[in-house]
Write a protein that holds these residues in place. Structure first.
Motif, PDB file in Angstrom:
ATOM      1  N   PHE A   1       0.829  -1.208   0.000  1.00  0.00           N
ATOM      2  CA  PHE A   1       0.000   0.000   0.000  1.00  0.00           C
ATOM      3  C   PHE A   1       0.862   1.257   0.000  1.00  0.00           C
ATOM      4  N   SER A   2       2.015   1.153   0.622  1.00  0.00           N
ATOM      5  CA  SER A   2       2.958   2.262   0.597  1.00  0.00           C
ATOM      6  C   SER A   2       3.331   2.598  -0.848  1.00  0.00           C
ATOM      7  N   ASN A   3       3.619   1.582  -1.630  1.00  0.00           N
ATOM      8  CA  ASN A   3       3.946   1.794  -3.041  1.00  0.00           C
ATOM      9  C   ASN A   3       2.779   2.435  -3.794  1.00  0.00           C
ATOM     10  N   LEU A   4       1.562   1.988  -3.454  1.00  0.00           N
ATOM     11  CA  LEU A   4       0.391   2.522  -4.156  1.00  0.00           C
ATOM     12  C   LEU A   4       0.145   3.981  -3.778  1.00  0.00           C
ATOM     13  N   PHE A   5       0.290   4.296  -2.491  1.00  0.00           N
ATOM     14  CA  PHE A   5       0.145   5.685  -2.029  1.00  0.00           C
ATOM     15  C   PHE A   5       1.190   6.555  -2.713  1.00  0.00           C
ATOM     16  N   ASP A   6       2.393   6.031  -2.726  1.00  0.00           N
ATOM     17  CA  ASP A   6       3.515   6.738  -3.316  1.00  0.00           C
ATOM     18  C   ASP A   6       3.223   7.120  -4.769  1.00  0.00           C
ATOM     19  N   ASN A   7       2.758   6.146  -5.539  1.00  0.00           N
ATOM     20  CA  ASN A   7       2.413   6.393  -6.942  1.00  0.00           C
ATOM     21  C   ASN A   7       1.297   7.417  -7.074  1.00  0.00           C
ATOM     22  N   ALA A   8       0.278   7.257  -6.206  1.00  0.00           N
ATOM     23  CA  ALA A   8      -0.897   8.124  -6.297  1.00  0.00           C
ATOM     24  C   ALA A   8      -0.504   9.578  -6.064  1.00  0.00           C
ATOM     25  N   ILE A   9       0.495   9.794  -5.205  1.00  0.00           N
ATOM     26  CA  ILE A   9       0.907  11.172  -4.926  1.00  0.00           C
ATOM     27  C   ILE A   9       1.882  11.669  -5.995  1.00  0.00           C
ATOM     28  N   LYS A  10       2.818  10.801  -6.368  1.00  0.00           N
ATOM     29  CA  LYS A  10       3.848  11.239  -7.314  1.00  0.00           C
ATOM     30  C   LYS A  10       3.291  11.470  -8.712  1.00  0.00           C
ATOM     31  N   TYR A  11       2.427  10.590  -9.162  1.00  0.00           N
ATOM     32  CA  TYR A  11       1.873  10.751 -10.510  1.00  0.00           C
ATOM     33  C   TYR A  11       0.557  11.519 -10.433  1.00  0.00           C
ATOM     34  N   ASN A  12       0.624  12.646  -9.754  1.00  0.00           N
ATOM     35  CA  ASN A  12      -0.551  13.474  -9.568  1.00  0.00           C
ATOM     36  C   ASN A  12      -0.281  14.821 -10.216  1.00  0.00           C
ATOM     37  N   MET A  13      -1.071  15.803  -9.834  1.00  0.00           N
ATOM     38  CA  MET A  13      -0.813  17.139 -10.389  1.00  0.00           C
ATOM     39  C   MET A  13      -0.968  18.160  -9.283  1.00  0.00           C
ATOM     40  N   LYS A  14      -0.457  19.344  -9.522  1.00  0.00           N
ATOM     41  CA  LYS A  14      -0.554  20.417  -8.520  1.00  0.00           C
ATOM     42  C   LYS A  14      -2.021  20.694  -8.225  1.00  0.00           C
TER      43      LYS A  14
ATOM     44  N   ILE B   1      -7.721   3.186  -4.385  1.00  0.00           N
ATOM     45  CA  ILE B   1      -6.884   4.377  -4.258  1.00  0.00           C
ATOM     46  C   ILE B   1      -6.983   5.097  -5.593  1.00  0.00           C
ATOM     47  N   ALA B   2      -7.673   6.222  -5.578  1.00  0.00           N
ATOM     48  CA  ALA B   2      -7.881   6.959  -6.827  1.00  0.00           C
ATOM     49  C   ALA B   2      -7.138   8.274  -6.753  1.00  0.00           C
ATOM     50  N   ASN B   3      -6.578   8.667  -7.867  1.00  0.00           N
ATOM     51  CA  ASN B   3      -5.891   9.959  -7.878  1.00  0.00           C
ATOM     52  C   ASN B   3      -6.112  10.697  -9.182  1.00  0.00           C
ATOM     53  N   THR B   4      -6.103  12.022  -9.081  1.00  0.00           N
ATOM     54  CA  THR B   4      -6.132  12.850 -10.279  1.00  0.00           C
ATOM     55  C   THR B   4      -4.740  12.799 -10.891  1.00  0.00           C
ATOM     56  N   GLY B   5      -4.634  13.202 -12.121  1.00  0.00           N
ATOM     57  CA  GLY B   5      -3.302  13.200 -12.727  1.00  0.00           C
ATOM     58  C   GLY B   5      -3.338  12.795 -14.170  1.00  0.00           C
ATOM     59  N   PRO B   6      -2.187  12.626 -14.760  1.00  0.00           N
ATOM     60  CA  PRO B   6      -2.120  12.375 -16.204  1.00  0.00           C
ATOM     61  C   PRO B   6      -2.756  11.047 -16.623  1.00  0.00           C
ATOM     62  N   GLY B   7      -2.836  10.079 -15.712  1.00  0.00           N
ATOM     63  CA  GLY B   7      -3.466   8.810 -16.054  1.00  0.00           C
ATOM     64  C   GLY B   7      -2.640   7.981 -17.017  1.00  0.00           C
TER      65      GLY B   7
ATOM     66  N   GLN C   1      -6.205  -4.238  -9.651  1.00  0.00           N
ATOM     67  CA  GLN C   1      -6.598  -3.794 -10.988  1.00  0.00           C
ATOM     68  C   GLN C   1      -6.397  -2.301 -11.099  1.00  0.00           C
ATOM     69  N   LEU C   2      -6.175  -1.861 -12.301  1.00  0.00           N
ATOM     70  CA  LEU C   2      -5.979  -0.432 -12.501  1.00  0.00           C
ATOM     71  C   LEU C   2      -6.895   0.055 -13.617  1.00  0.00           C
ATOM     72  N   GLU C   3      -7.578   1.153 -13.351  1.00  0.00           N
ATOM     73  CA  GLU C   3      -8.396   1.779 -14.385  1.00  0.00           C
ATOM     74  C   GLU C   3      -7.925   3.217 -14.511  1.00  0.00           C
ATOM     75  N   SER C   4      -8.125   3.774 -15.675  1.00  0.00           N
ATOM     76  CA  SER C   4      -7.675   5.153 -15.830  1.00  0.00           C
ATOM     77  C   SER C   4      -8.407   5.862 -16.948  1.00  0.00           C
ATOM     78  N   GLU C   5      -8.610   7.152 -16.748  1.00  0.00           N
ATOM     79  CA  GLU C   5      -9.054   7.992 -17.856  1.00  0.00           C
ATOM     80  C   GLU C   5      -7.908   8.943 -18.137  1.00  0.00           C
ATOM     81  N   PRO C   6      -7.256   8.760 -19.278  1.00  0.00           N
ATOM     82  CA  PRO C   6      -6.049   9.539 -19.532  1.00  0.00           C
ATOM     83  C   PRO C   6      -6.304  11.038 -19.369  1.00  0.00           C
ATOM     84  N   GLY C   7      -5.404  11.674 -18.676  1.00  0.00           N
ATOM     85  CA  GLY C   7      -5.505  13.114 -18.466  1.00  0.00           C
ATOM     86  C   GLY C   7      -6.407  13.510 -17.315  1.00  0.00           C
ATOM     87  N   VAL C   8      -7.138  12.540 -16.751  1.00  0.00           N
ATOM     88  CA  VAL C   8      -8.094  12.892 -15.700  1.00  0.00           C
ATOM     89  C   VAL C   8      -7.804  12.187 -14.379  1.00  0.00           C
TER      90      VAL C   8
END
Lengths: 226, 474
Positions: B362-375, B394-400, B446-453
């Motif tokens: 989960f640490s790795n997942l949190f890490d990704n969610a924060i790092k691959y995010n946006m301001k 764990i959902a995050n905004t960002g480039p996707g 599993q990972l889902e994404s909407e690119p750019g969102v």
């Protein structure tokens, strides 16, 4: 203070020797277990830094011999294995501390200092700078006699900086010490800054940082006033 | 057509041909018998007729016998004396039906049309009657008589038809039975093929220790199974060697890395101030690279030792507690990146698992969610549970991540953008490690994404590991 460093890797041995000598420790080295035992039975040391993985006689066997001969010099084990079993085995055999390779210089020096303090007659487990005192056993921090409440992380940061007093501690080794391996700490500098800011505020070190000083591009340092 | 069907049809076909040949032989054998019987009867009738003539000429008895014959088995009898070419006697049937003359000592079959109104011989509507004819040369009272005897074969014809019908029906039934049996047998024979197919379909690097069952015999299937098993042995061996090599190599890198790191630390924290700015920058860059390499080596070791594991040391614990303490650590990191973290979890998420490993995942997942995010972005962590499973998202905004890339994100060293990853540090193994840990817990990621969102990672874990093996090994 006299330290025996035992490691089969010559380059690491030389590096460690150079570092500790620059910190004004007196260093002896041994590159295998048998050599180490010979030196230990000849001369008294204040600390042994012992690598586990060595050809012929490994570190754990050396440790066993030392403890069986009732030499109670503190031992810091070094290992390339991040294996918890090795750690437990080392500590069971009487090692005082354990460090997994690769480690930072700050971490190594802090551990060494902590071990030396513990074993020396100096019984007071206090780290101090100016009127700021940190008790490593009761984990109490006071400033001018007034108790300061710190979070475990903040305590850990302050303790680490104090163990490395008068040295510059890199941001990364500090973060690594406090948060450990599970965090991917690379490029987390501003994250550390927040913690340092909170800590400074709590210990009344506002306005330019007279206790914890920032070393630009590298990290932080706590210095005794000249 | 499946091999099974082919074998079944082949066996059934061969069986059909065999039984057809057998039926033909049986048919001729059976047909011969009534002919023999009939021929014997005809011979007897010939002699009987001669006797009758002799008796008649001596005047001892009348023709009552032939009348009796007429009703049931009308014989066609004609006796003549070849010497004078004169008919000595002919039966009533011979008077009505003109049959061809057969040479003495031989037999023949002849058909003629006899109207039913004339004589009813049981003939069918075609009114054709087939006769079996035999001619004998019999001496009687000092003269040679030629006796031609015939008998309609209506009954025999019926019998032949019955026989053919019986044989055909038998052939049809036995063929059907043969098809069913051979299909069943083909299934039994091909059963080992089925298990080979299943194994080959399911085998992957995670269950390379699976083997085919091998019987005691030395038949082809056992040999094939044995060959496949030794092939898998070799594959597994090289796979393990490769993994061990990775582990050992990473391990060996640790000591030189320590030396490098200590040396750089030493320079950075002592003489740095006296350096020209160019050297300073170079040194810091070097330091960065050593730290990256260290991270990489640690993650490689971590992943390869996870690959070596096939079970975990599970204990019951509360995942909510673990996630909250992780969140507390990462919140500061997130704040520093100007990312907001929201966490909504049930009061407790009790499951069986290994705390240290799940913490890492989960640490790795949190890490990704924060790092691959946006301001000014967000990270949302949520959890829910059912009787058997619990799910953390764990959902995050960002480039996707583009849809085509989603399958690859759990691969080793996959990174969405090379340029970004350098900025972010990561070893590129974070998600691979997380996936392996979740798999060791019999869970799914599993990972889902909407690119750019946005991007969303869903982890589902069984709450209990009782009675389940991880099913992962090697």
């Amino acid at each position: 203070m006299r330290i025996l460093i035992v490691d089969d890797e010559q380059s690491l041995l030389k590096q460690l020797k150079q570092i500790f000598e620059s910190q004004r420790y007196s260093i002896d080295t041994a590159s295998d277990g048998e050599d180490a035992l010979d030196k230990l039975f000849e001369t008294p040391f204040d600390l042994i830094i012992l690598d586990i993985m060595m050809p012929r006689m490994d570190g754990l066997t050396v440790l066993e011999h030392i403890r069986n001969s009732e030499i109670d010099t503190p031992v810091l084990m070094l290992t390339a294995k991040g294996d918890a079993k090795d750690k437990v085995k080392g500590l069971d055999l009487g090692a005082d501390d354990y460090l997994a390779k690769p480690f930072s210089l700050d971490e190594l020096l802090a551990r060494v200092r902590a071990l030396l303090r513990r074993s020396s007659s100096q019984s007071e487990p206090m780290l101090q700078v100016q009127d700021l005192k940190l008790n490593t056993v009761s984990r109490e921090v006071t400033k001018g006699g007034r108790t300061i409440e710190l979070t475990p992380r903040e305590f850990s940061i302050l303790e680490f900086l104090l163990y490395n007093k008068n040295r510059v501690v890199s941001r990364f080794s500090l973060a690594e010490h406090v948060w450990g391996d599970d965090f991917d700490l690379f490029n987390m500098s501003n994250f550390m800054d927040v913690h340092i800011k909170n800590l400074r505020h709590k210990i009344g070190d506002t306005g330019g940082g007279t206790i914890i000083q920032t070393v630009r591009g590298i990290g932080y340092t706590i210095k005794d006033l000249a | 057509m499946t091999v099974k069907t082919r074998i079944a049809l082949f066996v059934a076909g061969a069986g059909f041909i065999a039984s057809l040949l057998f039926s033909i032989v049986v048919f001729y054998e059976l047909i011969e018998q009534p002919f023999d019987l009939l021929d014997t009867e005809l011979e007897e009738e010939a002699y009987r007729s001669i006797k009758k003539i002799e008796m008649k000429e001596t005047g001892s008895e009348s023709m009552t016998l032939s009348k009796a014959n007429y009703r049931t088995y009308p014989y066609w009898v004609r006796i003549y004396e070849p010497k004078f070419n004169r008919i000595v006697y002919q039966s009533n049937l011979a008077k009505l039906a003109h049959l061809p003359i057969v040479k003495p000592g031989s037999s023949a079959i002849a058909s003629i049309i006899i109207p039913r109104e004339k004589i009813n011989l049981g003939q069918d509507r075609s009114q054709e009657v087939t006769f079996r004819l035999r001619t004998f040369l019999i001496p009687s009272e000092g003269r040679e008589l030629t006796v031609q005897v015939g008998h309609p074969m209506i009954k025999l014809k019926e019998e032949i038809q019955e026989l053919i019908l019986g044989l055909v029906v038998g052939l049809v039934f036995s063929s059907l039975a043969l098809i069913v049996i051979s299909y069943f047998i083909a299934g039994r024979i091909l059963k080992p093929i089925g298990s080979m197919k299943d194994l080959s379909r399911n085998i992957s690097e995670k269950n390379l220790d699976q083997r085919l069952p091998v019987g005691n015999g030395h038949d082809e299937f056992n040999e094939l199974a044995r060959t496949i098993n030794t092939m898998l042995d070799r594959l597994q061996y090289s796979f393990i060697r490769q993994r061990d090599f990775l582990f050992d190599t990473s391990h060996e890198l640790k000591t030189p890395l320590t030396t490098m790191r200590l040396a750089i630390d030493e320079i950075c924290t002592t003489d740095m101030e006296t350096f020209p700015s160019f050297s300073k920058e170079t040194l810091l860059r070097l330091n960065d690279q050593v730290l990256r390499m260290e991270r990489l080596v640690k993650d490689l070791l971590n992943l390869s030792s996870l690959e070596m594991l096939n079970s975990i040391e599970a204990q019951q614990f509360d995942l909510t507690g673990l996630l909250l303490s992780l969140e507390a650590d990462y919140r500061l990191f997130a704040n520093a990146q100007n990312v907001q973290m929201d966490i909504k979890l049930p009061r407790q998420l009790i499951l069986q698992g290994e705390i240290e490993k799940l913490n890492r995942a989960f640490s790795n997942l949190f890490d990704n969610a924060i790092k691959y995010n946006m301001k000014g972005g967000r990270v949302e962590v949520a959890g829910e549970q059912s009787d058997s499973d619990l799910t953390v998202t764990i959902a995050n905004t960002g480039p996707g991540i583009a849809e085509a890339e989603i399958d690859k994100v759990f691969d080793q060293f996959y990174r969405v953008e090379q340029s970004r990853s350098i900025q972010h540090g990561g070893s590129g193994l974070g998600l691979a490690i997380a996936k392996r840990i979740i798999e060791l817990h019999r869970g799914k990621i599993q990972l889902e994404s909407e690119p750019g969102v946005w991007t969303k990672v869903t982890v589902s874990l069984p709450r209990s590991l009782e009675n389940v093996h991880t099913g992962l090994s090697t």
